[in-house]
Enzyme design. Structure first.
Site, PDB file in Angstrom:
ATOM      1  N   GLY A  11       0.845  -1.203   0.000  1.00 54.65           N
ATOM      2  CA  GLY A  11       0.000   0.000   0.000  1.00 54.65           C
ATOM      3  C   GLY A  11       0.875   1.246   0.000  1.00 54.65           C
ATOM      4  O   GLY A  11       1.816   1.335   0.797  1.00 54.65           O
ATOM      5  N   ARG A  72       0.921  -5.101  -4.939  1.00 56.22           N
ATOM      6  CA  ARG A  72       1.041  -6.229  -4.004  1.00 56.22           C
ATOM      7  C   ARG A  72       1.242  -7.452  -4.882  1.00 56.22           C
ATOM      8  O   ARG A  72       0.429  -7.721  -5.763  1.00 56.22           O
ATOM      9  CB  ARG A  72      -0.231  -6.385  -3.179  1.00 56.22           C
ATOM     10  CG  ARG A  72      -0.582  -5.150  -2.343  1.00 56.22           C
ATOM     11  CD  ARG A  72      -1.709  -5.485  -1.379  1.00 56.22           C
ATOM     12  NE  ARG A  72      -2.316  -4.297  -0.799  1.00 56.22           N
ATOM     13  CZ  ARG A  72      -1.813  -3.621   0.234  1.00 56.22           C
ATOM     14  NH1 ARG A  72      -0.687  -4.007   0.780  1.00 56.22           N
ATOM     15  NH2 ARG A  72      -2.446  -2.559   0.712  1.00 56.22           N
ATOM     16  N   ASP A 103       5.369  -4.840   5.976  1.00 58.62           N
ATOM     17  CA  ASP A 103       5.815  -6.180   6.374  1.00 58.62           C
ATOM     18  C   ASP A 103       6.062  -7.117   5.183  1.00 58.62           C
ATOM     19  O   ASP A 103       7.124  -7.732   5.065  1.00 58.62           O
ATOM     20  CB  ASP A 103       4.724  -6.740   7.310  1.00 58.62           C
ATOM     21  CG  ASP A 103       5.076  -8.092   7.851  1.00 58.62           C
ATOM     22  OD1 ASP A 103       5.699  -8.140   8.908  1.00 58.62           O
ATOM     23  OD2 ASP A 103       4.725  -9.102   7.188  1.00 58.62           O
ATOM     24  N   THR A 125       4.309   2.614   5.334  1.00 58.72           N
ATOM     25  CA  THR A 125       2.905   2.187   5.458  1.00 58.72           C
ATOM     26  C   THR A 125       2.193   3.147   6.393  1.00 58.72           C
ATOM     27  O   THR A 125       2.789   3.643   7.358  1.00 58.72           O
ATOM     28  CB  THR A 125       2.769   0.749   6.010  1.00 58.72           C
ATOM     29  OG1 THR A 125       1.411   0.538   6.425  1.00 58.72           O
ATOM     30  CG2 THR A 125       3.654   0.482   7.219  1.00 58.72           C
ATOM     31  N   ASP A 127      -0.029   2.269   8.356  1.00 59.56           N
ATOM     32  CA  ASP A 127      -0.561   1.505   9.492  1.00 59.56           C
ATOM     33  C   ASP A 127       0.240   1.633  10.798  1.00 59.56           C
ATOM     34  O   ASP A 127      -0.270   1.319  11.864  1.00 59.56           O
ATOM     35  CB  ASP A 127      -0.673   0.018   9.126  1.00 59.56           C
ATOM     36  CG  ASP A 127      -1.603  -0.224   7.949  1.00 59.56           C
ATOM     37  OD1 ASP A 127      -2.480   0.632   7.704  1.00 59.56           O
ATOM     38  OD2 ASP A 127      -1.453  -1.255   7.270  1.00 59.56           O
ATOM     39  N   ASP A 129       2.530  -0.279  11.863  1.00 60.76           N
ATOM     40  CA  ASP A 129       2.485  -1.611  12.484  1.00 60.76           C
ATOM     41  C   ASP A 129       3.819  -2.361  12.364  1.00 60.76           C
ATOM     42  O   ASP A 129       3.841  -3.582  12.451  1.00 60.76           O
ATOM     43  CB  ASP A 129       1.361  -2.437  11.835  1.00 60.76           C
ATOM     44  CG  ASP A 129       1.548  -2.590  10.330  1.00 60.76           C
ATOM     45  OD1 ASP A 129       2.409  -1.909   9.753  1.00 60.76           O
ATOM     46  OD2 ASP A 129       0.819  -3.407   9.723  1.00 60.76           O
ATOM     47  N   ARG A 171      -5.305  -1.983   9.039  1.00 65.47           N
ATOM     48  CA  ARG A 171      -5.220  -3.446   8.934  1.00 65.47           C
ATOM     49  C   ARG A 171      -5.422  -4.061  10.320  1.00 65.47           C
ATOM     50  O   ARG A 171      -6.466  -3.827  10.906  1.00 65.47           O
ATOM     51  CB  ARG A 171      -3.873  -3.861   8.331  1.00 65.47           C
ATOM     52  CG  ARG A 171      -3.920  -5.233   7.651  1.00 65.47           C
ATOM     53  CD  ARG A 171      -2.592  -5.557   7.020  1.00 65.47           C
ATOM     54  NE  ARG A 171      -2.356  -4.799   5.813  1.00 65.47           N
ATOM     55  CZ  ARG A 171      -2.792  -5.160   4.601  1.00 65.47           C
ATOM     56  NH1 ARG A 171      -3.486  -6.247   4.471  1.00 65.47           N
ATOM     57  NH2 ARG A 171      -2.539  -4.419   3.551  1.00 65.47           N
TER      58      ARG A 171
END
Ligand code: F6P
Length: 320
Positions: A11, A72, A103, A125, A127, A129, A171
């Protein structure tokens, strides 16, 4: 090391262009030849690799998205896909690669590293994360985008004395929800890192409206469920109606805020410095405002959620 390539994968996130620019300019500054790989690992396998000159990366630091494009790729997870990519890199004589992504992108970078390409990963990202970095590239911009959107929703919520349930991205992570929730003074925040019953939300709604509150904002991280599910719960368990807004991909776009431009710039430049010093197979991050360097295996571990729990608790305390 004479030839270095850069790609963006997964993304997209605001600040990726700043990182691409920094990689290219820093490499050119040190007389290295630099290549852009288009469409992430898909382009690496199909050979969409072009030389990057100074003029290719001029005027992009403020632009959202990624000038290199992103994808992706399922195929790159296979041995065949990786061998195709290795072939292309070898044909161009490229021996080092900077991968900007999340990731999944890091797993690809690790696989290439094991096959002999010097790789460095940068956390791109929205996110937030990725373990081993306090912030990922694009997270701050996304949080600001969400804050602005919720400010607008609050205006109409107040006029009509309504409850809004707002679903945000992330996510499996609740960072966007927790940060925006605290910044927006949301009445309730639901994140995957902290189990919170829906009953409390109803009690808080009632309490708020009874003491004269004119609106109620509930933020749901997509990793917990959908905003529609939460709105249905409110309708079934109270006399209030609830409107739903799913913010969606507007969270991924837009001009990067200053923090993401600086972060992308610092990370991109550092990646080139490390590759020149023959350091590779690493993921970079920002910890306590210093650039950190970790093995890929370390960043694959689950990120601690202490801060999110703190934010979610604080939000509850302050939004009574
Ligand atoms: O990882 C970034 C992200 O925007 C997530 O927050 C979201 O779940 C996902 O990507 C959406 O992916 P796509 O753009 O492929 O629908």
């Amino acid at each position: 090391m004479k030839k270095i390539a850069v790609l963006t994968s997964g993304g997209d996130s605001p600040g990726m262009n700043a990182a691409v620019r920094a990689v290219a300019k820093k490499a050119i500054y040190h007389d290295l030849e630099v290549f852009g790989v288009y469409r992430g690992y898909e382009g690496l396998m199909s050979g969409e690799i072009k030389s990057l000159k100074l003029e290719d990366v001029g005027g992009i630091i403020h632009r959202g998205g990624t000038i290199l494009g992103s994808a992706r790729s399922e195929k790159f997870k296979t041995e065949d896909g990786q061998l195709q990519a290795m072939n292309n890199l070898n044909n161009f004589g490229i021996d080092a690669l900077v991968v900007i992504g999340g990731d999944g992108s890091y797993r690809g970078a690790q696989a290439l590293h094991k096959k002999g390409i010097k790789t460095i990963g940068l956390p791109g990202t929205i996110d937030n994360d990725i373990n081993g970095t306090d912030f990922t590239l694009g997270f701050s911009t996304a949080v600001n985008t969400v804050i602005e959107a919720i400010d607008r929703i609050r205006d109409t919520a107040t006029s009509h004395e309504r409850t809004f349930v707002i679903e945000v991205m992330g996510r499996d992570a609740g960072d966007i929800a927790a940060w925006a929730g605290l910044a927006n003074g949301a009445e309730s925040i639901f994140i995957p890192e902290k189990t919170t019953g829906k009953e409390g939300m109803i009690a808080r709604l009632k309490q708020g409206f009874e003491r004269g509150k004119k609106h109620s904002i509930i933020i749901v991280a997509e990793g917990v469920g959908t905003a529609e599910e939460f709105a249905d719960y409110i309708r079934e368990h109270s006399s209030y109606d609830a409107r739903v807004t799913v913010l969606g991909h507007i969270q991924r776009g837009g001009s990067p805020v200053g923090f993401d431009r600086i972060l992308g710039t610092r990370l991109g430049a550092k990646a080139v410095e490390l590759l020149m010093a023959d350091v590779a197979g690493k993921a970079l991050g920002l910890e306590k405002n210093e650039i950190s360097v970790h093995d890929f295996d370390y960043v694959f571990q689950k990120k601690a959620s202490k801060r999110l729990e703190e934010f979610s608790k604080l939000s509850m305390e302050l939004s009574m």
